[in-house]
Design an enzyme around this catalytic site. Structure first.
Site, mmCIF file in Angstrom:
data_model
loop_
_atom_site.group_PDB
_atom_site.id
_atom_site.type_symbol
_atom_site.label_atom_id
_atom_site.label_comp_id
_atom_site.label_asym_id
_atom_site.label_seq_id
_atom_site.Cartn_x
_atom_site.Cartn_y
_atom_site.Cartn_z
ATOM 1 N N GLU A 31 3.927 -5.130 -2.962
ATOM 2 C CA GLU A 31 2.918 -6.453 -2.838
ATOM 3 C C GLU A 31 1.731 -6.231 -2.288
ATOM 4 O O GLU A 31 1.206 -7.235 -2.330
ATOM 5 C CB GLU A 31 3.613 -7.273 -2.269
ATOM 6 C CG GLU A 31 3.716 -6.674 -0.532
ATOM 7 C CD GLU A 31 4.693 -5.692 0.233
ATOM 8 O OE1 GLU A 31 4.362 -5.309 0.958
ATOM 9 O OE2 GLU A 31 5.427 -4.757 -0.222
ATOM 10 N N HIS A 73 3.777 -0.129 -0.305
ATOM 11 C CA HIS A 73 4.013 -1.334 -0.045
ATOM 12 C C HIS A 73 3.972 -1.684 -2.093
ATOM 13 O O HIS A 73 2.704 -2.469 -2.232
ATOM 14 C CB HIS A 73 3.261 -1.528 0.592
ATOM 15 C CG HIS A 73 3.814 -1.416 1.779
ATOM 16 N ND1 HIS A 73 4.427 -2.888 2.751
ATOM 17 C CD2 HIS A 73 3.159 -0.741 2.743
ATOM 18 C CE1 HIS A 73 5.136 -2.667 3.785
ATOM 19 N NE2 HIS A 73 3.932 -0.871 4.269
ATOM 20 N N CYS A 101 9.206 0.315 2.051
ATOM 21 C CA CYS A 101 9.143 1.335 3.322
ATOM 22 C C CYS A 101 10.024 1.380 4.014
ATOM 23 O O CYS A 101 10.687 2.429 3.861
ATOM 24 C CB CYS A 101 7.886 0.493 3.851
ATOM 25 S SG CYS A 101 6.814 1.028 5.102
#
Length: 214
Positions: free
Chosen positions: A196, A194, A88
Site C-alpha cells: 500500500e 508494504h 509485514c
C-alpha cells in the site's frame, strides 16, 4: 467479489483499504472492500488480507482476542483455500515461530521462524526502513508477475522471516545479505514490504492478488 481486510487493532487499515479500492477500479473489478473484525465476514470472504504493525507477540494476541477469528481463518484460508495476503507482521504471523523478545508460536502455515535482522556492517541500520529493489524468484509467482522493471518495495522492520523450505520464498532483498521480501505457498502469499506504500509496484501486486486464482 468480497475483499476483507482484518481489523484486529494492528496495521494501517485505511491506507490498505484505499489501495485495494484503487487497484480494483483500475482493473474494472466489481468488488467490495471491507475492513472488519467480524469473523463471519472473514469466513465468507473471497479474498483475505491480514495487515500487521508492531511486535509479533502483540499482533498474535490481538488476532486471538477477536472472537472466532482464528476459526474463521482456518475455515476460509486452510479449509476452503481462499486467497490470503499477509502484510509485514501479517506475513510474519504465517510462520511457525516468532523470536521477537521471546519465543511465540505463530499460525504455523509456513515452516519458518521470524528472527532479528543482524549485520556486521555498522553502516547497515536496523530497523530496515525505506526502499529496496526486489529480487524476484524465476519464474515469478503470479502476484509478482509483470511488475515494473525496477520493482521496489517500502520496508519497515527489525525482524525477518527465515523459511525452512527455500521454495516458499518468492522474493528477497539485499540488505547486508538476503532477506525474505515475499513468500508464497498454495493459496497463501505474504509481503514483508508494504504494497500500500510501494507506489506502482504495490499497485500492480495488489491487482495481481485480486485477479489471482490459485
Amino acid at each position: 467479489m468480497n475483499i476483507v481486510i482484518i481489523d484486529y487493532g494492528s496495521g494501517n487499515l485505511r491506507s490498505v483499504a484505499k489501495s485495494f479500492e484503487r487497484a480494483a477500479r483500475a482493473i474494472d473489478c466489481d468488488s467490495k472492500v471491507l475492513v472488519t473484525s467480524d469473523a463471519d465476514a472473514v469466513a465468507d470472504a473471497d479474498r483475505i488480507i491480514l495487515p500487521g504493525v508492531g511486535a509479533f507477540a502483540d499482533c498474535l494476541d490481538g488476532l486471538k482476542s477477536v472472537t472466532g477469528m482464528e476459526e474463521a481463518l482456518q475455515e476460509s484460508v486452510i479449509d476452503k483455500g481462499r486467497p490470503f495476503l499477509g502484510i509485514c507482521v501479517g506475513m510474519q504471523l504465517m510462520a511457525t515461530l516468532g523470536r521477537e523478545h521471546m519465543d511465540t508460536m505463530g499460525l504455523n502455515w509456513l515452516s519458518a521462524e521470524v528472527v532479528p535482522i543482524k549485520s556486521k556492517d555498522i553502516n547497515i541500520k536496523v530497523p530496515h526502513m525505506g526502499w529496496n529493489n526486489l529480487v524476484i524468484s524465476k519464474p515469478a509467482h503470479p502476484i509478482l508477475s509483470n511488475l515494473p522493471p525496477d520493482a521496489h518495495g517500502y520496508f519497515v522492520h527489525s525482524y525477518a522471516m527465515r523459511c525452512h523450505a527455500p521454495e516458499d520464498v518468492i522474493a528477497e532483498v539485499d540488505y547486508s545479505g538476503r532477506i525474505t521480501a515475499a513468500v508464497g505457498r498454495d493459496n497463501m502469499v505474504g509481503t514483508q514490504f508494504h504494497p500500500e506504500k510501494s507506489q506502482a509496484t504495490g499497485l500492480k501486486l495488489i491487482q495481481n492478488f485480486i485477479m489471482w486464482s490459485p
